[in-house]
Design an enzyme around this catalytic site. Sequence first.
Site, PDB file in Angstrom:
ATOM      1  N   HIS A 224      -3.297  -3.459 -11.003  1.00 41.08           N
ATOM      2  CA  HIS A 224      -4.044  -2.239 -11.306  1.00 41.08           C
ATOM      3  C   HIS A 224      -4.547  -2.267 -12.739  1.00 41.08           C
ATOM      4  CE1 HIS A 224      -2.937  -0.036  -7.619  1.00 41.08           C
ATOM      5  NE2 HIS A 224      -1.834  -0.748  -7.702  1.00 41.08           N
TER       6      HIS A 224
ATOM      7  N   CYS B 187      -4.833   6.476  -3.325  1.00 43.08           N
ATOM      8  CA  CYS B 187      -4.176   5.176  -3.478  1.00 43.08           C
ATOM      9  C   CYS B 187      -2.806   5.423  -4.083  1.00 43.08           C
ATOM     10  CB  CYS B 187      -5.000   4.247  -4.374  1.00 43.08           C
ATOM     11  SG  CYS B 187      -4.220   2.647  -4.707  1.00 43.08           S
TER      12      CYS B 187
ATOM     13  N   GLY C 134      -1.808   3.006  -6.841  1.00 43.81           N
ATOM     14  CA  GLY C 134      -2.655   3.311  -7.986  1.00 43.81           C
ATOM     15  C   GLY C 134      -2.188   4.536  -8.740  1.00 43.81           C
TER      16      GLY C 134
ATOM     17  N   GLU D 126     -10.488   0.622  -4.755  1.00 43.73           N
ATOM     18  CA  GLU D 126      -9.414  -0.230  -4.257  1.00 43.73           C
ATOM     19  C   GLU D 126      -9.912  -1.649  -3.974  1.00 43.73           C
ATOM     20  OE1 GLU D 126      -6.182   0.800  -1.711  1.00 43.73           O
ATOM     21  OE2 GLU D 126      -6.921   2.854  -1.503  1.00 43.73           O
TER      22      GLU D 126
ATOM     23  N   CYS E 204       0.860  -1.180   0.000  1.00 44.35           N
ATOM     24  CA  CYS E 204       0.000   0.000   0.000  1.00 44.35           C
ATOM     25  C   CYS E 204       0.894   1.228   0.000  1.00 44.35           C
ATOM     26  CB  CYS E 204      -0.919  -0.011   1.216  1.00 44.35           C
ATOM     27  SG  CYS E 204      -1.926   1.476   1.359  1.00 44.35           S
TER      28      CYS E 204
END
Length: 279
Positions: A166, A224, A227, A215, A75
Amino acid sequence: MAIEFTKYHGLGNDFIVIDNRSSSDPAVTPEQAVKLCDRHFGIGGDGVIFALPGQDGTDYTMRIFNSDGSEPEMCGNGIRCLARFIAELEGKSDPTVEYRIHTLAGVMKPQLRPDGQVTVDMGLPRLLAGEIPTTLAPADQKVINLPLSVAGKSWQVTCVSMGNPHCITFVEDVAAIPLENIGPQFEHHSVFPQRTNTEFIQVVRKDYLKMRVWERGAGITLACGTGACASLVAGVLTGMCDRKATIELPGGPLEIEWSELDQRVYMTGPAEKAFTGSV
């Protein structure tokens, strides 16, 4: 036994962070993490992050349980928060301290900066379908601007892994995307065997993008980090943006660079402490 925690957020992407240095096993179970993340009956958060002992020569190990109890590989906003948390635990006054943190996505290197921001070496993006993973293309090929049918519409998507999957699509107006309806359909689409995070990107300028995200395991979040990194890489691959750009998320901006020199992705953004407590 009471568990002490500190609440942190990176652009509103918020986490319950726990000092877990005394054990290599997380202090709470995934089921307990779901309860802690509940915004009405718990502390509230997008996930629970554990600062565990390092392994393979790293300073620390990071693990995270999402608000639905699943465990992501990494993350981006979370690791910035973890770096701030660790520096506070250690009583570090050096504003430029750097850590090597073991994650399921590999070793990440967050560095605290004097201006309060945190820069993270996010490593090399993975671009082959088999690495992401997705069945949208043969395992040894890239997924760039390929059609994907979701919610009765064909979307042009590009897929990137930053250690986690992603799916990025460029749209004219991110505000018009009904995230709560189509986000789950992207996440659970059959072409993503491990599910996927989904980013919707509006190009304002080649050095300025707007992003909204669904997410995997957390739903709609204000930011994110992985992301944003994946989205910039997708923008470069499709010719939509420069190799360095500001990405505006609902919670605020991140600075992302895909270095032409070493091909690694660098993310810079804030990590802020909200409060401490025990449960």
